[in-house]
Design an enzyme around this catalytic site. Structure first.
Site, PDB file in Angstrom:
ATOM      1  N   SER A 423       0.643  -1.036   0.013  1.00 40.00           N
ATOM      2  CA  SER A 423      -0.079   0.017   0.093  1.00 40.00           C
ATOM      3  C   SER A 423       0.963   1.348   0.004  1.00 40.00           C
ATOM      4  O   SER A 423       0.354   2.328  -0.789  1.00 40.00           O
ATOM      5  CB  SER A 423      -0.918  -0.104   1.199  1.00 40.00           C
ATOM      6  OG  SER A 423      -1.712   1.094   1.114  1.00 40.00           O
ATOM      7  N   PHE A 426       2.337   2.019  -3.667  1.00 33.20           N
ATOM      8  CA  PHE A 426       1.370   2.626  -4.442  1.00 33.20           C
ATOM      9  C   PHE A 426       1.160   4.065  -4.077  1.00 33.20           C
ATOM     10  O   PHE A 426       0.739   4.774  -4.996  1.00 33.20           O
ATOM     11  CB  PHE A 426       0.241   1.800  -4.756  1.00 33.20           C
ATOM     12  CG  PHE A 426       0.276   0.637  -5.478  1.00 33.20           C
ATOM     13  CD1 PHE A 426       0.368   0.605  -6.855  1.00 33.20           C
ATOM     14  CD2 PHE A 426       0.670  -0.769  -5.043  1.00 33.20           C
ATOM     15  CE1 PHE A 426       0.657  -0.675  -7.732  1.00 33.20           C
ATOM     16  CE2 PHE A 426       0.927  -1.825  -5.768  1.00 33.20           C
ATOM     17  CZ  PHE A 426       0.816  -1.495  -7.260  1.00 33.20           C
ATOM     18  N   HIS A 427       0.738   4.178  -2.793  1.00 41.63           N
ATOM     19  CA  HIS A 427       0.493   5.877  -2.360  1.00 41.63           C
ATOM     20  C   HIS A 427       1.645   6.649  -2.806  1.00 41.63           C
ATOM     21  O   HIS A 427       1.330   7.593  -3.219  1.00 41.63           O
ATOM     22  CB  HIS A 427       0.325   5.657  -0.702  1.00 41.63           C
ATOM     23  CG  HIS A 427      -0.997   5.495  -0.515  1.00 41.63           C
ATOM     24  ND1 HIS A 427      -1.437   4.258  -0.229  1.00 41.63           N
ATOM     25  CD2 HIS A 427      -2.162   6.143   0.091  1.00 41.63           C
ATOM     26  CE1 HIS A 427      -2.662   4.297   0.213  1.00 41.63           C
ATOM     27  NE2 HIS A 427      -3.170   5.522   0.289  1.00 41.63           N
ATOM     28  N   GLU A 428       2.976   6.056  -2.730  1.00 43.04           N
ATOM     29  CA  GLU A 428       4.142   6.890  -3.256  1.00 43.04           C
ATOM     30  C   GLU A 428       4.183   7.332  -4.547  1.00 43.04           C
ATOM     31  O   GLU A 428       4.368   8.227  -5.015  1.00 43.04           O
ATOM     32  CB  GLU A 428       5.337   6.405  -2.779  1.00 43.04           C
ATOM     33  CG  GLU A 428       6.614   7.137  -2.963  1.00 43.04           C
ATOM     34  CD  GLU A 428       6.832   8.199  -2.312  1.00 43.04           C
ATOM     35  OE1 GLU A 428       7.358   9.364  -2.817  1.00 43.04           O
ATOM     36  OE2 GLU A 428       5.929   8.611  -1.167  1.00 43.04           O
ATOM     37  N   ILE A 431       1.355   9.766  -5.740  1.00 44.51           N
ATOM     38  CA  ILE A 431       1.621  11.223  -5.296  1.00 44.51           C
ATOM     39  C   ILE A 431       3.190  11.677  -5.699  1.00 44.51           C
ATOM     40  O   ILE A 431       3.167  12.695  -6.329  1.00 44.51           O
ATOM     41  CB  ILE A 431       1.491  11.442  -3.931  1.00 44.51           C
ATOM     42  CG1 ILE A 431       0.223  10.914  -3.423  1.00 44.51           C
ATOM     43  CG2 ILE A 431       1.980  12.872  -3.308  1.00 44.51           C
ATOM     44  CD1 ILE A 431      -0.033  11.136  -1.686  1.00 44.51           C
TER      45      ILE A 431
END
Length: 501
Positions: A423, A426-428, A431
């Site tokens: 997770s 994929f957040h990195e 953004i």
């Protein structure tokens, strides 16, 4: 229900009988009549289904019935003008054990619609004042090119990349067909799926980094690419499992039918789910008027997000220093000032995407299972929040990552850590890549959730109070965490642009 079945009713009846006019036949009749009526009405009222106004009206009617005509018309209700027998002094005014509506034992048995309406009215009034004050102080800050500008024309490579992403599901379908017909080995199929899914993510990353595109265009492309990757993994993993079952002794079972169908793949890639199935629960028809209403709401809340970002968040972050380089009290003041508009944007984003957009898509596709979220706002720990906030991703994590780790002998704690690691990556990507800024704030923010899961679970077990745990969750996640990430990314982005200029 007989009176003897309720201790409360029996106790209150005996008390009334013992303290009333015991020598009066009329009083005895009145109290017996009162007790018999109580047996059918006390329990519903205690459960909150009868409000205080109805109780007072019933008492007034019963009082008149008990004292008028010595029982000749005991079942008749008095008229509004018949006040001669209403609330006679001989009739008890206190004849049951009752709690105040806001007592801890009764508060959740009452309706709080009026208090909710009051909160809505207060929020509208307070925020209306803040909007007027903001407009008087800063003026109209919404730029004319907020939605579309000449710079948007330079985003055509991102748009073309988005249009070409369906090539990868088509390639995955070809691999599955080859596996079904035994033209390639299982190992070769696995490596081909790994190659296809990896390119499906790296291709948009390269396009994003090579193009000076707008942030919104870049983040939209990266989110779409991540969704395609998750669906490709589910498609390959599910087909592999069905293929192994079909080759086992249970292949005669109807639930284990293995079929590579292009129509099923197309529907899966469009459906609001990340878990592949050969069929899904479907609704009977499409409610066109409902779709139009939800789409209008989507436009309104999307515009509201843009207004809050441009009119509130931008001035706050532009007038702020880097939170890690400023003094402690100043950083806390900036974070708290940013927390309210950031919370509004976050809630609008949740409502717009998880409720409006996913439900619109589900309605158009007649997709039946619409549990896209649970009551995450009641979460008592960070772990509960992540299990209820994003149900499509949570189901994917459990089905294709967490449970396979456990089945392969990986400890539960390590499996949870792996889920948070995926997770965080994929957040990195979603953004950092659109910002062209790799500071790993999003990655660190997600990985910090792991100790927070342990801390909030410990506090919840210690206090044994859902209210305390829920408040701790709201403070850590919304008041402190998100505004800090916004300030960090904004100042690092401004520094990068300053060096580029």
């Amino acid at each position: 229900m007989p009176i003897s079945e309720s201790p409360e009713i029996s106790l209150s009846t005996e008390t009334v009988i013992g303290t009333s006019h015991s020598e009066s036949d009329l009083s005895r009749f009145q109290l017996r009549r009162r007790a018999s009526n109580d047996a059918g009405t006390r329990v519903p009222e205690r459960n909150g289904s009868v409000n205080g106004e109805a109780v007072d009206d019933r008492d007034r009617k019963e009082s008149a019935n008990f004292t008028s005509n010595r029982g000749e018309h005991v079942n008749e209700n008095p008229t509004n003008s018949d006040t001669r027998f209403t609330y006679r002094p001989s009739v008890p005014a206190h004849w049951r054990i009752r709690e105040s509506p806001l007592s801890s034992d009764a508060i959740f048995k009452q309706s709080h619609a009026g208090l909710f309406n009051l909160c809505v009215v207060v929020l509208v009034a307070v925020n209306s004042r803040l909007i007027i004050e903001n407009l008087m102080k800063y003026g109209w800050l919404i730029r004319s090119g907020f939605w579309f500008s000449s710079r948007s024309l330079r985003d055509w490579p991102l748009f073309m990349c988005c249009l070409t992403l369906p090539i990868f599901p088509l390639a995955a379908f070809v691999v599955e067909k080859l596996l079904q017909k035994n033209h390639i080995s299982e190992r070769a199929g696995i490596w081909l799926h790994i190659l296809i899914s990896t390119i499906a993510v790296l291709y948009p990353v390269i396009v994003n980094l090579r193009c000076d595109s707008a942030f919104l265009s870049g983040i939209a492309l990266m989110q779409f690419a991540c969704i395609v990757w998750l669906k490709l993994v589910s498609y390959a993993h599910t087909n592999s499992d069905m293929r192994s079952i079909a080759k086992s002794a249970e292949k005669g079972s109807a639930a284990c039918m293995y079929d590579v169908n292009f129509k099923s793949l197309v529907y899966f890639m469009e459906a609001p789910t990340l878990c592949y199935q050969t069929s899904y629960p479907r609704t009977q028809s499409i409610r066109k008027n409902w779709v139009v209403r939800q789409f209008i709401k989507l436009i309104i809340f999307t515009g509201l997000m843009g207004f809050i970002i441009e009119q509130y968040i931008n001035p706050i972050v532009q007038n702020s220093q880097h939170p890690l380089k400023a003094n402690f009290l100043y950083a806390i003041e900036r974070i708290l000032k940013l927390s309210v508009p950031n919370l509004y944007v976050w809630l609008c984003m949740f409502y717009s995407f998880f409720h409006l957009w996913l439900n619109i898509l589900a309605e158009l596709l007649r997709f039946g299972d619409r549990e896209f979220y649970k009551d995450w706002w009641n979460a008592k720990t960070v772990e509960e929040y992540w299990r209820m906030w994003n149900m499509p991703v949570h189901k994917w994590m459990v089905r294709h990552l967490y449970m396979p780790c456990l089945r392969n002998g990986i400890p539960k704690g390590v499996a949870i850590l792996i889920a948070f690691l995926v997770s965080a990556v994929f957040h990195e990507l979603c953004i950092a890549v659109p910002c062209h800024l790799f500071k790993f704030w999003a990655f660190i923010g997600i990985m910090i959730q792991v100790p927070l899961v342990l801390i909030t679970s410990y506090l919840q077990n210690k206090f044994r109070s859902s209210m305390v745990g829920n408040m701790i969750f709201w403070f850590i996640f919304c008041i402190l965490g998100q505004p800090t990430c916004v300030l960090l990314y904004y100042h690092d982005l401004m520094n990068r642009k300053g060096r580029a200029d």
